[in-house]
Design an enzyme around this catalytic site. Structure first.
Site, PDB file in Angstrom:
ATOM      1  CB  THR A  62      -1.054   4.286   3.207  1.00  0.00           C
ATOM      2  OG1 THR A  62      -1.449   4.164   1.742  1.00  0.00           O
ATOM      3  CG2 THR A  62       0.130   5.203   3.749  1.00  0.00           C
TER       4      THR A  62
ATOM      5  CD  GLU B  15      -7.908  -0.471  -2.914  1.00  0.00           C
ATOM      6  OE1 GLU B  15      -9.048  -0.044  -3.399  1.00  0.00           O
ATOM      7  OE2 GLU B  15      -7.145   0.384  -2.502  1.00  0.00           O
TER       8      GLU B  15
ATOM      9  CB  CYS C  12       0.155   7.024  -2.485  1.00  0.00           C
ATOM     10  SG  CYS C  12       0.723   5.639  -3.663  1.00  0.00           S
ATOM     11  CG  ASN C  13       4.721   4.325   1.395  1.00  0.00           C
ATOM     12  OD1 ASN C  13       5.703   4.541   2.166  1.00  0.00           O
ATOM     13  ND2 ASN C  13       3.535   3.995   2.105  1.00  0.00           N
ATOM     14  CB  THR C  14       3.865   3.932  -5.269  1.00  0.00           C
ATOM     15  OG1 THR C  14       3.828   2.787  -4.758  1.00  0.00           O
ATOM     16  CG2 THR C  14       4.135   3.956  -6.872  1.00  0.00           C
TER      17      THR C  14
ATOM     18  CE1 TYR D 129      -3.052   5.180  -9.006  1.00  0.00           C
ATOM     19  CE2 TYR D 129      -1.459   6.975  -7.868  1.00  0.00           C
ATOM     20  CZ  TYR D 129      -2.831   6.370  -8.480  1.00  0.00           C
ATOM     21  OH  TYR D 129      -3.668   7.413  -8.841  1.00  0.00           O
ATOM     22  N   GLY D 130       1.583   0.458  -7.533  1.00  0.00           N
ATOM     23  CA  GLY D 130       3.302  -0.110  -7.232  1.00  0.00           C
ATOM     24  C   GLY D 130       3.603  -0.542  -8.490  1.00  0.00           C
TER      25      GLY D 130
ATOM     26  CB  SER E 141      -3.071   4.215  -4.933  1.00  0.00           C
ATOM     27  OG  SER E 141      -2.760   3.325  -3.995  1.00  0.00           O
TER      28      SER E 141
END
Length: 272
Positions: A185, A151, A72-74, A41-42, A10
Protein backbone atom coordinates in the site's frame (compact mmCIF):
# COMPACT_ATOMS: atom_id res chain seq x y z
CA UNK A 1 -23.62 1.68 14.08
CA UNK A 2 -21.68 4.78 15.06
CA UNK A 3 -18.37 3.07 15.79
CA UNK A 4 -15.15 3.69 13.88
CA UNK A 5 -13.44 1.55 11.25
CA UNK A 6 -9.93 0.56 12.28
CA UNK A 7 -7.07 0.66 9.77
CA UNK A 8 -3.55 -0.63 10.47
CA UNK A 9 -0.38 -0.41 8.39
CA UNK A 10 3.36 -0.69 8.84
CA UNK A 11 3.62 3.06 8.16
CA UNK A 12 2.10 5.67 5.87
CA UNK A 13 1.26 3.34 2.97
CA UNK A 14 -2.16 2.47 4.34
CA UNK A 15 -3.18 6.08 3.79
CA UNK A 16 -3.81 5.02 0.19
CA UNK A 17 -6.52 2.70 1.52
CA UNK A 18 -7.76 5.23 4.09
CA UNK A 19 -8.21 7.76 1.29
CA UNK A 20 -10.57 5.43 -0.57
CA UNK A 21 -12.47 4.56 2.60
CA UNK A 22 -12.98 8.26 3.32
CA UNK A 23 -14.13 8.86 -0.25
CA UNK A 24 -16.51 5.92 -0.55
CA UNK A 25 -17.82 6.00 3.04
CA UNK A 26 -18.06 9.70 3.95
CA UNK A 27 -20.38 9.03 6.90
CA UNK A 28 -17.89 6.71 8.59
CA UNK A 29 -15.04 7.64 10.93
CA UNK A 30 -11.59 6.03 10.77
CA UNK A 31 -8.98 5.27 13.36
CA UNK A 32 -5.67 4.74 11.60
CA UNK A 33 -2.50 3.37 13.18
CA UNK A 34 0.78 3.34 11.27
CA UNK A 35 3.72 1.55 12.89
CA UNK A 36 6.24 3.83 11.23
CA UNK A 37 8.97 3.35 13.83
CA UNK A 38 9.21 -0.38 12.98
CA UNK A 39 8.62 0.00 9.24
CA UNK A 40 9.27 -1.74 6.90
CA UNK A 41 7.61 -5.05 7.76
CA UNK A 42 8.58 -6.71 4.48
CA UNK A 43 12.06 -7.98 5.42
CA UNK A 44 10.97 -9.10 8.92
CA UNK A 45 10.29 -12.74 9.90
CA UNK A 46 6.68 -13.92 9.96
CA UNK A 47 6.71 -14.25 13.76
CA UNK A 48 7.82 -10.66 14.23
CA UNK A 49 5.27 -9.26 11.77
CA UNK A 50 2.55 -11.27 13.52
CA UNK A 51 3.59 -9.93 16.94
CA UNK A 52 3.66 -6.32 15.73
CA UNK A 53 0.33 -6.68 13.93
CA UNK A 54 -1.44 -8.08 16.99
CA UNK A 55 -0.02 -5.23 19.09
CA UNK A 56 -1.55 -2.71 16.69
CA UNK A 57 -4.85 -4.58 16.68
CA UNK A 58 -4.94 -4.62 20.49
CA UNK A 59 -4.55 -0.84 20.49
CA UNK A 60 -7.41 -0.35 18.05
CA UNK A 61 -9.72 -2.80 19.80
CA UNK A 62 -9.60 -0.55 22.84
CA UNK A 63 -11.07 2.19 20.63
CA UNK A 64 -14.12 -0.06 20.04
CA UNK A 65 -13.73 -0.40 16.28
CA UNK A 66 -16.48 -2.24 14.41
CA UNK A 67 -14.35 -3.54 11.53
CA UNK A 68 -10.62 -3.94 10.94
CA UNK A 69 -8.79 -3.26 7.67
CA UNK A 70 -5.26 -4.66 7.42
CA UNK A 71 -3.91 -2.06 5.01
CA UNK A 72 -0.54 -3.77 4.77
CA UNK A 73 0.11 -6.58 2.31
CA UNK A 74 2.78 -8.29 4.41
CA UNK A 75 0.58 -8.23 7.51
CA UNK A 76 -2.36 -9.45 5.42
CA UNK A 77 -0.32 -12.36 4.05
CA UNK A 78 0.90 -13.42 7.49
CA UNK A 79 -2.00 -12.65 9.84
CA UNK A 80 -5.35 -12.37 8.03
CA UNK A 81 -6.62 -15.84 8.87
CA UNK A 82 -5.26 -15.68 12.42
CA UNK A 83 -7.07 -12.41 13.06
CA UNK A 84 -10.29 -13.70 11.57
CA UNK A 85 -10.09 -16.70 13.91
CA UNK A 86 -9.41 -14.56 16.98
CA UNK A 87 -11.62 -11.49 16.50
CA UNK A 88 -15.39 -11.16 16.65
CA UNK A 89 -15.47 -8.21 14.22
CA UNK A 90 -15.04 -8.43 10.41
CA UNK A 91 -11.41 -8.37 9.22
CA UNK A 92 -10.55 -7.26 5.67
CA UNK A 93 -7.17 -7.63 4.00
CA UNK A 94 -5.90 -6.00 0.82
CA UNK A 95 -4.67 -9.01 -1.17
CA UNK A 96 -7.92 -10.62 -2.32
CA UNK A 97 -9.49 -7.28 -3.41
CA UNK A 98 -6.33 -6.43 -5.37
CA UNK A 99 -6.34 -9.83 -7.07
CA UNK A 100 -9.97 -9.48 -8.13
CA UNK A 101 -9.35 -6.00 -9.52
CA UNK A 102 -6.40 -7.23 -11.60
CA UNK A 103 -8.32 -10.15 -13.07
CA UNK A 104 -11.15 -7.84 -14.07
CA UNK A 105 -8.88 -5.73 -16.30
CA UNK A 106 -6.21 -8.05 -17.73
CA UNK A 107 -6.64 -9.09 -21.36
CA UNK A 108 -3.39 -11.00 -21.90
CA UNK A 109 -3.81 -12.88 -18.60
CA UNK A 110 -0.19 -12.05 -17.77
CA UNK A 111 -0.05 -10.15 -14.47
CA UNK A 112 2.88 -8.69 -12.57
CA UNK A 113 2.96 -8.30 -8.80
CA UNK A 114 5.43 -6.12 -6.93
CA UNK A 115 5.68 -6.04 -3.16
CA UNK A 116 7.90 -6.36 -0.14
CA UNK A 117 10.15 -9.37 0.38
CA UNK A 118 7.70 -10.84 2.89
CA UNK A 119 4.67 -10.47 0.64
CA UNK A 120 6.40 -11.88 -2.43
CA UNK A 121 7.94 -14.83 -0.57
CA UNK A 122 4.55 -15.67 0.96
CA UNK A 123 3.15 -16.28 -2.56
CA UNK A 124 -0.13 -14.84 -1.28
CA UNK A 125 -0.89 -13.03 -4.54
CA UNK A 126 -0.28 -15.95 -6.91
CA UNK A 127 -2.43 -18.12 -4.65
CA UNK A 128 -5.23 -15.55 -4.57
CA UNK A 129 -5.05 -15.00 -8.33
CA UNK A 130 -4.94 -18.68 -9.24
CA UNK A 131 -7.75 -19.41 -6.82
CA UNK A 132 -9.94 -17.26 -9.07
CA UNK A 133 -8.42 -18.12 -12.46
CA UNK A 134 -6.04 -21.04 -13.07
CA UNK A 135 -4.79 -19.93 -16.50
CA UNK A 136 -3.01 -16.75 -15.43
CA UNK A 137 0.73 -16.20 -15.84
CA UNK A 138 2.11 -14.40 -12.78
CA UNK A 139 5.43 -12.57 -12.54
CA UNK A 140 6.17 -11.51 -8.95
CA UNK A 141 9.02 -9.27 -7.90
CA UNK A 142 10.20 -7.93 -4.54
CA UNK A 143 11.02 -4.20 -4.53
CA UNK A 144 12.41 -3.57 -1.02
CA UNK A 145 13.79 -0.15 -2.00
CA UNK A 146 10.35 1.38 -2.49
CA UNK A 147 8.94 1.53 1.06
CA UNK A 148 11.89 3.44 2.60
CA UNK A 149 11.60 5.94 -0.25
CA UNK A 150 7.98 6.64 0.67
CA UNK A 151 8.57 6.69 4.42
CA UNK A 152 11.32 9.28 3.91
CA UNK A 153 8.82 11.44 1.99
CA UNK A 154 10.95 11.20 -1.15
CA UNK A 155 8.36 9.63 -3.45
CA UNK A 156 8.00 12.79 -5.54
CA UNK A 157 11.73 13.50 -5.84
CA UNK A 158 13.47 13.18 -9.19
CA UNK A 159 15.69 10.47 -7.73
CA UNK A 160 12.60 8.32 -7.14
CA UNK A 161 12.39 7.53 -10.86
CA UNK A 162 15.88 5.99 -10.90
CA UNK A 163 15.09 3.83 -7.87
CA UNK A 164 11.81 2.68 -9.42
CA UNK A 165 13.38 2.01 -12.83
CA UNK A 166 16.14 -0.13 -11.32
CA UNK A 167 13.66 -1.99 -9.14
CA UNK A 168 11.28 -2.83 -12.00
CA UNK A 169 13.95 -3.80 -14.54
CA UNK A 170 13.31 -7.60 -14.27
CA UNK A 171 9.69 -7.11 -15.37
CA UNK A 172 10.38 -5.07 -18.47
CA UNK A 173 11.24 -8.10 -20.62
CA UNK A 174 7.74 -9.58 -20.30
CA UNK A 175 6.15 -8.04 -23.39
CA UNK A 176 2.66 -9.53 -22.86
CA UNK A 177 2.34 -8.33 -19.28
CA UNK A 178 -0.58 -5.87 -19.31
CA UNK A 179 -1.47 -5.54 -15.62
CA UNK A 180 0.67 -4.74 -12.58
CA UNK A 181 -0.57 -5.14 -9.00
CA UNK A 182 0.97 -2.77 -6.49
CA UNK A 183 1.25 -5.40 -3.77
CA UNK A 184 2.18 -2.90 -1.08
CA UNK A 185 0.00 0.00 0.00
CA UNK A 186 3.03 2.30 -0.02
CA UNK A 187 3.50 1.83 -3.75
CA UNK A 188 0.54 3.93 -5.01
CA UNK A 189 2.48 6.94 -3.77
CA UNK A 190 4.99 5.99 -6.47
CA UNK A 191 2.31 5.51 -9.12
CA UNK A 192 3.65 8.15 -11.49
CA UNK A 193 7.22 6.80 -11.84
CA UNK A 194 5.94 3.19 -11.86
CA UNK A 195 3.57 3.98 -14.73
CA UNK A 196 6.29 5.81 -16.61
CA UNK A 197 8.71 2.88 -16.30
CA UNK A 198 6.15 0.18 -17.16
CA UNK A 199 4.50 2.14 -20.00
CA UNK A 200 0.94 3.27 -20.58
CA UNK A 201 -0.05 -0.15 -22.00
CA UNK A 202 0.21 -1.62 -18.49
CA UNK A 203 -2.77 -1.15 -16.16
CA UNK A 204 -1.60 -0.30 -12.65
CA UNK A 205 -3.77 -1.84 -9.92
CA UNK A 206 -3.97 -0.49 -6.39
CA UNK A 207 -6.10 -2.44 -3.95
CA UNK A 208 -7.42 0.61 -2.09
CA UNK A 209 -10.53 1.19 -4.18
CA UNK A 210 -11.55 -2.47 -4.23
CA UNK A 211 -10.85 -2.87 -0.50
CA UNK A 212 -13.05 0.12 0.34
CA UNK A 213 -15.80 -1.33 -1.85
CA UNK A 214 -15.61 -4.61 0.07
CA UNK A 215 -15.75 -2.79 3.41
CA UNK A 216 -18.83 -0.90 2.25
CA UNK A 217 -20.54 -4.13 1.16
CA UNK A 218 -19.83 -5.91 4.44
CA UNK A 219 -20.99 -3.01 6.60
CA UNK A 220 -24.17 -2.74 4.57
CA UNK A 221 -24.87 -6.49 4.64
CA UNK A 222 -24.31 -6.69 8.39
CA UNK A 223 -26.30 -3.49 9.00
CA UNK A 224 -23.28 -1.79 10.57
CA UNK A 225 -23.23 1.42 8.53
CA UNK A 226 -23.28 4.68 10.46
CA UNK A 227 -26.87 5.89 10.43
CA UNK A 228 -26.24 9.23 12.13
CA UNK A 229 -26.06 12.41 10.08
CA UNK A 230 -22.53 13.26 11.17
CA UNK A 231 -19.49 11.07 11.64
CA UNK A 232 -16.89 11.48 14.33
CA UNK A 233 -13.58 13.02 13.29
CA UNK A 234 -10.98 10.71 11.85
CA UNK A 235 -8.12 9.92 14.21
CA UNK A 236 -4.60 9.06 13.09
CA UNK A 237 -1.86 7.54 15.22
CA UNK A 238 1.78 6.90 14.35
CA UNK A 239 4.59 5.24 16.26
CA UNK A 240 7.08 7.38 14.33
CA UNK A 241 7.46 11.07 13.55
CA UNK A 242 4.19 12.98 13.74
CA UNK A 243 5.66 15.73 11.56
CA UNK A 244 6.64 13.45 8.68
CA UNK A 245 3.36 11.52 8.92
CA UNK A 246 1.36 14.73 8.80
CA UNK A 247 3.30 16.04 5.80
CA UNK A 248 2.61 12.89 3.79
CA UNK A 249 -1.00 12.59 4.95
CA UNK A 250 -1.89 16.16 4.07
CA UNK A 251 -0.39 15.73 0.59
CA UNK A 252 -2.13 12.44 -0.11
CA UNK A 253 -5.54 12.68 1.51
CA UNK A 254 -8.32 14.82 0.08
CA UNK A 255 -9.01 16.56 3.38
CA UNK A 256 -6.87 18.00 6.18
CA UNK A 257 -6.17 15.85 9.21
CA UNK A 258 -7.23 17.35 12.52
CA UNK A 259 -6.18 14.60 14.93
CA UNK A 260 -2.70 13.10 14.68
CA UNK A 261 -1.01 11.61 17.71
CA UNK A 262 2.43 10.09 18.14
CA UNK A 263 2.30 7.02 20.36
CA UNK A 264 4.37 4.17 21.75
CA UNK A 265 2.22 1.08 21.40
CA UNK A 266 3.31 -0.71 24.57
CA UNK A 267 2.78 2.40 26.71
CA UNK A 268 -0.54 3.04 25.06
CA UNK A 269 -1.69 -0.46 25.95
CA UNK A 270 -0.64 0.03 29.56
CA UNK A 271 -2.24 3.47 29.87
CA UNK A 272 -5.53 2.57 28.20
Amino acid sequence: MNKPIGVIDSGVGGLTVARELMRQLPNESLIYLGDTVRCPYGPRPREEVTKFTFEMVDFLLQKEIKLLVIACNTATAFTLELLRENLTIPVIGVIEPGARAAISVTESKEIGVIGTIGTIESKAYPEALHHISKDLVIYDLACPQFVPLVERDQFSDEAAFDVVENGLLPLLGHQQLDTLILGCTHYPLLHEPIQKVMGNHVEIISSGEETAREVSAILSYQEMLNESETAEKHRFYTTGSKVVFEQIANRWLDQPIEHIEEIVIDQSLDDK
